[in-house]
Write a protein that holds these residues in place. Structure first.
Motif, mmCIF file in Angstrom:
data_model
loop_
_atom_site.group_PDB
_atom_site.id
_atom_site.type_symbol
_atom_site.label_atom_id
_atom_site.label_comp_id
_atom_site.label_asym_id
_atom_site.label_seq_id
_atom_site.Cartn_x
_atom_site.Cartn_y
_atom_site.Cartn_z
ATOM 1 N N GLU A 136 31.760 46.357 50.464
ATOM 2 C CA GLU A 136 32.935 45.490 50.504
ATOM 3 C C GLU A 136 32.914 44.533 49.318
ATOM 4 O O GLU A 136 31.881 43.940 48.999
ATOM 5 N N ILE A 137 34.070 44.431 48.669
ATOM 6 C CA ILE A 137 34.206 43.510 47.533
ATOM 7 C C ILE A 137 35.284 42.488 47.867
ATOM 8 O O ILE A 137 36.160 42.723 48.707
ATOM 9 N N GLU A 138 35.219 41.345 47.213
ATOM 10 C CA GLU A 138 36.224 40.306 47.450
ATOM 11 C C GLU A 138 37.574 40.743 46.903
ATOM 12 O O GLU A 138 37.660 41.391 45.858
ATOM 13 N N ALA A 139 38.627 40.365 47.619
ATOM 14 C CA ALA A 139 39.975 40.751 47.203
ATOM 15 C C ALA A 139 40.924 39.574 47.423
ATOM 16 O O ALA A 139 40.757 38.517 46.820
ATOM 17 N N GLY A 140 41.914 39.744 48.305
ATOM 18 C CA GLY A 140 42.884 38.685 48.579
ATOM 19 C C GLY A 140 44.188 38.902 47.832
ATOM 20 O O GLY A 140 44.301 39.739 46.932
ATOM 21 N N SER A 141 45.179 38.134 48.179
ATOM 22 C CA SER A 141 46.518 38.300 47.596
ATOM 23 C C SER A 141 46.617 37.716 46.192
ATOM 24 O O SER A 141 47.420 38.172 45.380
ATOM 25 N N VAL A 142 45.800 36.680 45.907
ATOM 26 C CA VAL A 142 45.840 36.037 44.588
ATOM 27 C C VAL A 142 44.418 35.725 44.151
ATOM 28 O O VAL A 142 43.576 35.349 44.959
ATOM 29 N N TYR A 143 44.175 35.892 42.833
ATOM 30 C CA TYR A 143 42.865 35.545 42.270
ATOM 31 C C TYR A 143 43.104 34.811 40.958
ATOM 32 O O TYR A 143 43.782 35.314 40.060
ATOM 33 N N ARG A 144 42.561 33.612 40.860
ATOM 34 C CA ARG A 144 42.691 32.828 39.628
ATOM 35 C C ARG A 144 41.325 32.714 38.963
ATOM 36 O O ARG A 144 40.346 32.339 39.589
ATOM 37 N N GLU A 145 41.302 33.041 37.667
ATOM 38 C CA GLU A 145 40.038 33.045 36.939
ATOM 39 C C GLU A 145 40.276 32.607 35.501
ATOM 40 O O GLU A 145 41.005 33.259 34.752
ATOM 41 N N GLY A 146 39.692 31.481 35.128
ATOM 42 C CA GLY A 146 39.731 31.033 33.743
ATOM 43 C C GLY A 146 41.115 30.886 33.158
ATOM 44 O O GLY A 146 41.324 31.162 31.981
ATOM 45 N N GLY A 147 42.064 30.522 33.962
ATOM 46 C CA GLY A 147 43.427 30.375 33.471
ATOM 47 C C GLY A 147 44.310 31.581 33.716
ATOM 48 O O GLY A 147 45.528 31.518 33.524
ATOM 49 N N ALA A 148 43.712 32.703 34.121
ATOM 50 C CA ALA A 148 44.492 33.906 34.436
ATOM 51 C C ALA A 148 44.770 33.958 35.936
ATOM 52 O O ALA A 148 43.897 33.642 36.750
ATOM 53 N N THR A 149 45.971 34.346 36.293
ATOM 54 C CA THR A 149 46.337 34.519 37.699
ATOM 55 C C THR A 149 46.607 35.992 37.957
ATOM 56 O O THR A 149 47.480 36.595 37.331
ATOM 57 N N ILE A 150 45.847 36.567 38.871
ATOM 58 C CA ILE A 150 45.937 37.993 39.179
ATOM 59 C C ILE A 150 46.574 38.156 40.553
ATOM 60 O O ILE A 150 46.139 37.538 41.523
ATOM 61 N N ARG A 151 47.602 38.980 40.613
ATOM 62 C CA ARG A 151 48.250 39.313 41.889
ATOM 63 C C ARG A 151 48.303 40.828 42.044
ATOM 64 O O ARG A 151 48.262 41.566 41.063
ATOM 65 N N ASN A 152 48.434 41.265 43.274
ATOM 66 C CA ASN A 152 48.587 42.683 43.531
ATOM 67 C C ASN A 152 50.038 43.103 43.298
ATOM 68 O O ASN A 152 50.939 42.268 43.263
ATOM 69 N N SER A 153 50.249 44.399 43.137
ATOM 70 C CA SER A 153 51.591 44.885 42.818
ATOM 71 C C SER A 153 52.572 44.623 43.949
ATOM 72 O O SER A 153 53.763 44.415 43.711
ATOM 73 N N GLU A 154 52.073 44.599 45.183
ATOM 74 C CA GLU A 154 52.909 44.334 46.356
ATOM 75 C C GLU A 154 52.104 43.518 47.358
ATOM 76 O O GLU A 154 50.873 43.605 47.387
#
Length: 499
Positions: free
Chosen positions: A242-260
């Protein structure tokens, strides 16, 4: 004699000396160069006295000769026009050839050392049998399916590429680049007309003269997750980890979201589920957890940063030049890891760039148990009398991953097609695995759609590995059409038709 006359005399003597030296240079040292130069009209006429060898695939002539009755006795003809042009290239009058016409020029023209016996025989018999013949590995059915599906795609995309490979040998089964070009006007014996045709193609903003399969490097999007997954598996992760996921991930100024929103909304997801659903937050977090060095190392093991690869003749090492795929530096100015860049790069974005051929090689490596075969286009070289002079012997290029990691990746990629984002690549009667990719590029532009994958028949044999790339796909779900086309090309490569 006065001083001015002496100076004038010295100047005249020096000038005569220079003229004498230049004549000797031209007549002695440069004589062969001028005599054999491609712009020497006598050289052109002599070249066209001998029929150039045929380039063929599957028994079909792709480049051949037509007698003209003119000063230049033979006209080069390309019966399939645009379909094979990015692979074949063309051989114009008085200029250098391109594509396979260039890389196999010595053999096709008859000048190769491999044809010395033929030239010697011709001296005694007076025959003029011509150059040798080149047989390509391309499967005409797969090539036709790729050409038809790419150029009649359901999203009206005008630029893209498709490459299919036999995973166990490295033989190129199909290679299509669009838009393409008709090579026939470029080899017209009317050199002004040929130059005009070339200038029109060269000025075309869609760059039809570029073979996008090997020459275009574009952000691959989520197909790069296969590289990150391979790195994880090689560093102790399991498909069930199992790896960490979630709807939003913020790292070093970048914001990562899933496609849906419905894609991996929970705080954790297994590695297999993350690839199946194409979980952006999970893979960004995973890439950061692994570190830039491990991600780049894995990419390099698959062939990224390779600046020496050519696809053509395994015997001579000549062929089409392949642009190097890149991960980018993923570093701050002081050399430390730029974690924002790493989070984005783990999704095949930021500065990651890949050729379609590299994508097909990744899929082929997984299908071939972790062994990456050197891709090639020249299957055989035949003499003017059709005797076999050379047959390609498959060559292992590298072993990026262990067989165990390859098995895990295969299982995960099959899940992508069976249960996830790659369902449109399914083929009845085959086990298909793959990975989709939707890649953002220029501001306001539609994303690129990618699919890499492989197909196994019911006996467990890997019959084809593929990469399809469509540039700037309108209408959302950019990778779905790439997956559909990929399935049909692999079906044709397996001998089941391409409709």
């Amino acid at each position: 004699m006065n001083a001015p006359l002496r100076r004038a005399g010295v100047v005249v003597l020096v000038l005569f000396g220079l003229i004498f030296a230049n004549l000797n240079w031209v007549q002695v040292y440069r004589a062969d160069d001028y005599r054999t130069h491609e712009f020497n009209r006598r050289v052109m006429v002599a070249e066209y006295e001998t029929p150039r060898g045929v380039i063929e695939a599957g028994g079909k002539a792709l480049a051949q000769n037509k007698e003209t009755g003119d000063e230049l006795k033979y006209l080069r003809v390309y019966p399939e026009g645009k379909m094979y042009a990015p692979v074949l290239g063309y051989k114009p009058v008085g200029l250098g050839a391109t594509g396979i016409e260039a890389s196999e020029n010595d053999f096709l023209s008859g000048a190769s050392d491999k044809l010395f016996a033929d030239r010697l025989s011709n001296m005694f018999t007076g025959d003029n049998a011509g150059g040798g013949n080149v047989v390509l590995s391309v499967n005409p059915k797969a090539q036709e399916a790729a050409w038809k599906q790419m150029n009649n795609n359901q999203r009206n995309v005008s630029r893209g590429a498709a490459v299919a490979i036999d995973p166990s040998t490295g033989a190129i089964q199909a290679m299509v680049s669009m838009p393409s070009f008709d090579p026939n006007p470029l080899v017209d014996h009317d050199m002004e007309a040929a130059q005009k045709a070339y200038k029109a193609l060269d000025a075309d903003e869609d760059d039809p003269l570029i073979n996008r399969a090997v020459g275009a490097t574009l952000p691959p999007g989520s197909v790069f997750k296969v590289i990150v997954a391979a790195s994880a598996l090689q560093n102790g992760y399991k498909t069930s980890t199992e790896i960490e996921a979630g709807s939003v991930y913020r790292e070093g100024g970048a914001t990562i979201r899933n496609s849906e929103d419905e894609v991996c909304p929970g705080s954790q997801v297994t590695l297999k589920e993350a690839l199946t659903e194409s979980c952006n937050t999970g893979f960004s977090r995973l890439g950061v957890a692994l570190g830039a060095d491990k991600v780049k190392e894995s990419a390099k093991a698959f062939g990224f940063e390779d600046e020496a690869l050519k696809v053509g003749d395994l015997d001579s090492g000549t062929g089409l030049t392949v642009a190097a795929s890149r991960t980018g530096a993923i570093a701050n100015p002081d050399g430390t890891t730029d974690t924002a860049a790493l989070a984005q790069s783990s999704l095949g974005q930021r500065d990651v760039r890949m050729t379609p051929l590299q994508g097909a090689m990744i899929a082929a490596t997984v299908a071939n148990g972790g062994r990456q075969m050197r891709p090639y286009l020249v299957q055989k070289l035949l003499g003017p009398d059709r005797r076999t002079i050379y047959t390609a012997e498959p060559d292992e290029l590298r072993e990026p991953i262990s067989s165990g990691v390859a098995d895990d990746l295969r299982d995960m990629m099959v899940s992508v097609v069976e249960n996830g984002t790659g369902k449109r690549a399914k083929i009845d009667g085959f086990t298909v695995g793959g990975k989709t990719g939707t890649a953002q590029n220029a501001e306001g532009a539609n994303p690129h759609g990618w699919f890499i994958g492989f197909a196994f028949d019911d006996s467990g044999k890997a019959v084809s590995a593929i990469c399809v790339m469509l540039e700037n796909v309108p209408g959302g779900h950019a990778s779905a059409e790439a997956a559909r086309i990929a399935g049909l090309i692999m079906k044709a490569a397996a001998g089941r038709g391409g409709d």
